[in-house]
Design a protein around this motif. Structure first.
Motif, PDB file in Angstrom:
ATOM      1  N   TYR A   1       0.843  -1.201   0.000  1.00 14.06           N
ATOM      2  CA  TYR A   1       0.000   0.000   0.000  1.00 14.06           C
ATOM      3  C   TYR A   1       0.878   1.250   0.000  1.00 14.06           C
ATOM      4  O   TYR A   1       0.632   2.204  -0.745  1.00 14.06           O
ATOM      5  N   SER A   2       1.901   1.239   0.821  1.00  9.97           N
ATOM      6  CA  SER A   2       2.807   2.381   0.917  1.00  9.97           C
ATOM      7  C   SER A   2       3.495   2.663  -0.424  1.00  9.97           C
ATOM      8  O   SER A   2       3.592   3.813  -0.855  1.00  9.97           O
ATOM      9  N   LEU A   3       3.948   1.608  -1.089  1.00 11.83           N
ATOM     10  CA  LEU A   3       4.611   1.781  -2.388  1.00 11.83           C
ATOM     11  C   LEU A   3       3.650   2.345  -3.431  1.00 11.83           C
ATOM     12  O   LEU A   3       4.013   3.227  -4.217  1.00 11.83           O
ATOM     13  N   LYS A   4       2.433   1.855  -3.446  1.00 11.28           N
ATOM     14  CA  LYS A   4       1.419   2.352  -4.383  1.00 11.28           C
ATOM     15  C   LYS A   4       1.102   3.818  -4.084  1.00 11.28           C
ATOM     16  O   LYS A   4       0.961   4.639  -4.989  1.00 11.28           O
ATOM     17  N   PHE A   5       1.008   4.161  -2.816  1.00  8.04           N
ATOM     18  CA  PHE A   5       0.738   5.528  -2.390  1.00  8.04           C
ATOM     19  C   PHE A   5       1.846   6.465  -2.876  1.00  8.04           C
ATOM     20  O   PHE A   5       1.569   7.529  -3.439  1.00  8.04           O
ATOM     21  N   ILE A   6       3.075   6.075  -2.691  1.00  5.67           N
ATOM     22  CA  ILE A   6       4.215   6.894  -3.128  1.00  5.67           C
ATOM     23  C   ILE A   6       4.211   7.040  -4.642  1.00  5.67           C
ATOM     24  O   ILE A   6       4.417   8.137  -5.175  1.00  5.67           O
ATOM     25  N   LYS A   7       3.963   5.943  -5.344  1.00  7.52           N
ATOM     26  CA  LYS A   7       3.953   5.979  -6.812  1.00  7.52           C
ATOM     27  C   LYS A   7       2.898   6.952  -7.332  1.00  7.52           C
ATOM     28  O   LYS A   7       3.162   7.751  -8.224  1.00  7.52           O
ATOM     29  N   LEU A   8       1.707   6.897  -6.782  1.00  4.15           N
ATOM     30  CA  LEU A   8       0.622   7.748  -7.259  1.00  4.15           C
ATOM     31  C   LEU A   8       0.766   9.200  -6.805  1.00  4.15           C
ATOM     32  O   LEU A   8       0.286  10.111  -7.482  1.00  4.15           O
ATOM     33  N   SER A   9       1.433   9.429  -5.690  1.00  2.42           N
ATOM     34  CA  SER A   9       1.540  10.796  -5.160  1.00  2.42           C
ATOM     35  C   SER A   9       2.350  11.715  -6.071  1.00  2.42           C
ATOM     36  O   SER A   9       2.199  12.935  -6.007  1.00  2.42           O
ATOM     37  N   LYS A  10       3.160  11.175  -6.962  1.00  6.16           N
ATOM     38  CA  LYS A  10       3.939  12.037  -7.857  1.00  6.16           C
ATOM     39  C   LYS A  10       3.067  12.724  -8.900  1.00  6.16           C
ATOM     40  O   LYS A  10       3.467  13.713  -9.484  1.00  6.16           O
ATOM     41  N   TYR A  11       1.840  12.226  -9.087  1.00  6.33           N
ATOM     42  CA  TYR A  11       0.954  12.818 -10.085  1.00  6.33           C
ATOM     43  C   TYR A  11       0.230  14.061  -9.581  1.00  6.33           C
ATOM     44  O   TYR A  11      -0.307  14.824 -10.364  1.00  6.33           O
ATOM     45  N   ASP A  12       0.192  14.257  -8.276  1.00  4.09           N
ATOM     46  CA  ASP A  12      -0.335  15.490  -7.712  1.00  4.09           C
ATOM     47  C   ASP A  12       0.378  15.760  -6.395  1.00  4.09           C
ATOM     48  O   ASP A  12      -0.158  15.487  -5.319  1.00  4.09           O
ATOM     49  N   PRO A  13       1.587  16.308  -6.503  1.00  8.04           N
ATOM     50  CA  PRO A  13       2.375  16.557  -5.291  1.00  8.04           C
ATOM     51  C   PRO A  13       1.676  17.475  -4.289  1.00  8.04           C
ATOM     52  O   PRO A  13       1.956  17.415  -3.097  1.00  8.04           O
TER      53      PRO A  13
ATOM     54  N   MET B   1       0.430  12.312   5.736  1.00  9.51           N
ATOM     55  CA  MET B   1       0.181  11.286   6.754  1.00  9.51           C
ATOM     56  C   MET B   1      -1.318  11.044   6.909  1.00  9.51           C
ATOM     57  O   MET B   1      -1.771   9.898   6.965  1.00  9.51           O
ATOM     58  N   SER B   2      -2.082  12.109   6.933  1.00 10.77           N
ATOM     59  CA  SER B   2      -3.538  11.981   7.081  1.00 10.77           C
ATOM     60  C   SER B   2      -4.140  11.191   5.919  1.00 10.77           C
ATOM     61  O   SER B   2      -4.941  10.275   6.136  1.00 10.77           O
ATOM     62  N   HIS B   3      -3.747  11.524   4.703  1.00 11.31           N
ATOM     63  CA  HIS B   3      -4.275  10.823   3.534  1.00 11.31           C
ATOM     64  C   HIS B   3      -3.838   9.357   3.535  1.00 11.31           C
ATOM     65  O   HIS B   3      -4.623   8.473   3.207  1.00 11.31           O
ATOM     66  N   PHE B   4      -2.590   9.111   3.924  1.00 11.85           N
ATOM     67  CA  PHE B   4      -2.083   7.745   3.970  1.00 11.85           C
ATOM     68  C   PHE B   4      -2.882   6.912   4.982  1.00 11.85           C
ATOM     69  O   PHE B   4      -3.333   5.806   4.677  1.00 11.85           O
ATOM     70  N   VAL B   5      -3.087   7.461   6.158  1.00 11.47           N
ATOM     71  CA  VAL B   5      -3.782   6.734   7.219  1.00 11.47           C
ATOM     72  C   VAL B   5      -5.241   6.476   6.841  1.00 11.47           C
ATOM     73  O   VAL B   5      -5.799   5.423   7.181  1.00 11.47           O
ATOM     74  N   GLU B   6      -5.866   7.408   6.115  1.00 10.05           N
ATOM     75  CA  GLU B   6      -7.257   7.207   5.679  1.00 10.05           C
ATOM     76  C   GLU B   6      -7.406   5.939   4.842  1.00 10.05           C
ATOM     77  O   GLU B   6      -8.445   5.301   4.873  1.00 10.05           O
ATOM     78  N   GLY B   7      -6.365   5.582   4.100  1.00 15.09           N
ATOM     79  CA  GLY B   7      -6.446   4.416   3.227  1.00 15.09           C
ATOM     80  C   GLY B   7      -6.043   3.115   3.879  1.00 15.09           C
ATOM     81  O   GLY B   7      -6.239   2.041   3.308  1.00 15.09           O
ATOM     82  N   VAL B   8      -5.473   3.182   5.058  1.00 10.44           N
ATOM     83  CA  VAL B   8      -5.051   1.968   5.754  1.00 10.44           C
ATOM     84  C   VAL B   8      -6.295   1.231   6.254  1.00 10.44           C
ATOM     85  O   VAL B   8      -7.297   1.838   6.608  1.00 10.44           O
ATOM     86  N   SER B   9      -6.204  -0.091   6.273  1.00  6.89           N
ATOM     87  CA  SER B   9      -7.368  -0.896   6.682  1.00  6.89           C
ATOM     88  C   SER B   9      -7.828  -0.500   8.079  1.00  6.89           C
ATOM     89  O   SER B   9      -7.033  -0.099   8.926  1.00  6.89           O
ATOM     90  N   GLU B  10      -9.145  -0.620   8.306  1.00  2.36           N
ATOM     91  CA  GLU B  10      -9.724  -0.225   9.584  1.00  2.36           C
ATOM     92  C   GLU B  10      -9.156  -1.032  10.736  1.00  2.36           C
ATOM     93  O   GLU B  10      -8.971  -0.515  11.835  1.00  2.36           O
ATOM     94  N   ASP B  11      -8.845  -2.304  10.501  1.00  3.74           N
ATOM     95  CA  ASP B  11      -8.272  -3.152  11.548  1.00  3.74           C
ATOM     96  C   ASP B  11      -6.948  -2.573  12.031  1.00  3.74           C
ATOM     97  O   ASP B  11      -6.678  -2.500  13.234  1.00  3.74           O
ATOM     98  N   LEU B  12      -6.126  -2.171  11.079  1.00  2.00           N
ATOM     99  CA  LEU B  12      -4.808  -1.612  11.426  1.00  2.00           C
ATOM    100  C   LEU B  12      -4.968  -0.249  12.081  1.00  2.00           C
ATOM    101  O   LEU B  12      -4.244   0.046  13.032  1.00  2.00           O
ATOM    102  N   GLN B  13      -5.934   0.550  11.635  1.00  2.00           N
ATOM    103  CA  GLN B  13      -6.182   1.845  12.260  1.00  2.00           C
ATOM    104  C   GLN B  13      -6.560   1.665  13.731  1.00  2.00           C
ATOM    105  O   GLN B  13      -6.081   2.402  14.587  1.00  2.00           O
ATOM    106  N   GLU B  14      -7.397   0.665  13.990  1.00  2.00           N
ATOM    107  CA  GLU B  14      -7.824   0.420  15.386  1.00  2.00           C
ATOM    108  C   GLU B  14      -6.652  -0.015  16.235  1.00  2.00           C
ATOM    109  O   GLU B  14      -6.552   0.367  17.404  1.00  2.00           O
ATOM    110  N   GLU B  15      -5.743  -0.794  15.676  1.00  2.00           N
ATOM    111  CA  GLU B  15      -4.564  -1.242  16.414  1.00  2.00           C
ATOM    112  C   GLU B  15      -3.665  -0.070  16.790  1.00  2.00           C
ATOM    113  O   GLU B  15      -3.001  -0.097  17.802  1.00  2.00           O
ATOM    114  N   CYS B  16      -3.654   0.957  15.959  1.00  2.00           N
ATOM    115  CA  CYS B  16      -2.775   2.117  16.169  1.00  2.00           C
ATOM    116  C   CYS B  16      -3.350   3.081  17.212  1.00  2.00           C
ATOM    117  O   CYS B  16      -2.636   3.937  17.708  1.00  2.00           O
ATOM    118  N   HIS B  17      -4.649   3.007  17.503  1.00  6.74           N
ATOM    119  CA  HIS B  17      -5.264   3.957  18.452  1.00  6.74           C
ATOM    120  C   HIS B  17      -5.225   3.438  19.833  1.00  6.74           C
ATOM    121  O   HIS B  17      -5.157   2.438  20.280  1.00  6.74           O
TER     122      HIS B  17
END
Length: 172
Positions: free
Chosen positions: A134-146, A156-172
């Motif tokens: 996911y991180s690699l795809k995010f970096i690849k696509l981010s070059k199209y609209d820096p 960071m906010s945009h990246f976290v929005e796309g992370v699975s809900e399970d992982l988001q819950e683990e981080c809180h």
């Protein structure tokens, strides 16, 4: 002090041609991509990014960057560059690397294609990917609209929005 020590060294035109020939040889040894301008799977941004890395490593002037990068343009892309160069008013000077990059993207990477990549970034979710994928795809696509990721907090906010809900819950 000898007379030779006071003489200015002026390269002769033959030396300049030879120097450019050596730069071209070195540039080609780094396997730069070729861009045709009509192939469906060509990514003009990727071409600029790959060529930029090589040119940066070579430590070239802005005009040398343009000269070497345009050597990799073929067919439609070459015709585009010849038109850009020949239709440029003399008062504007030669095409610089910055001018080339900006001018290259617009006609050869249609807005619709760029917008598709931006929409894909905006709608990107981890889904079945690993966090690393996911991180690699995010970096690849981010070059199209820096601008979407220019501020670290927004990125960071945009990246976290796309992370699975399970992982988001683990981080809180």
């Amino acid at each position: 002090m000898t007379v030779q020590a006071n003489q200015e060294v002026v390269p002769c035109p033959h030396q300049q041609v030879t120097t450019m020939a050596f730069r071209l040889r070195d540039f080609n040894r780094m396997n730069p991509p070729t861009f045709y301008g009509f192939k469906v799977d060509e990514d003009p941004q990727k071409f600029i990014d790959e060529v930029s890395k090589i040119l940066l490593a070579m430590g070239l002037s802005t005009s040398e960057k343009v000269e070497l990068s345009t050597y990799q343009l073929k067919e439609v892309a070459q015709a585009w560059y010849v038109q850009l160069r020949d239709n440029r008013p003399l008062r504007d000077g030669p095409v610089t690397w910055e001018i080339f990059k900006e001018a290259f993207i617009d006609p050869l990477f249609p807005r619709e294609m760029r917008e598709e990549n931006v929409v894909e970034l905006i709608n990107l979710f981890q889904g079945g990917r690993t966090v690393h994928e996911y991180s690699l795809k995010f970096i690849k696509l981010s070059k199209y609209d820096p601008s979407l990721v220019s501020d670290p907090r927004d990125q960071m906010s945009h990246f976290v929005e796309g992370v699975s809900e399970d992982l988001q819950e683990e981080c809180h």
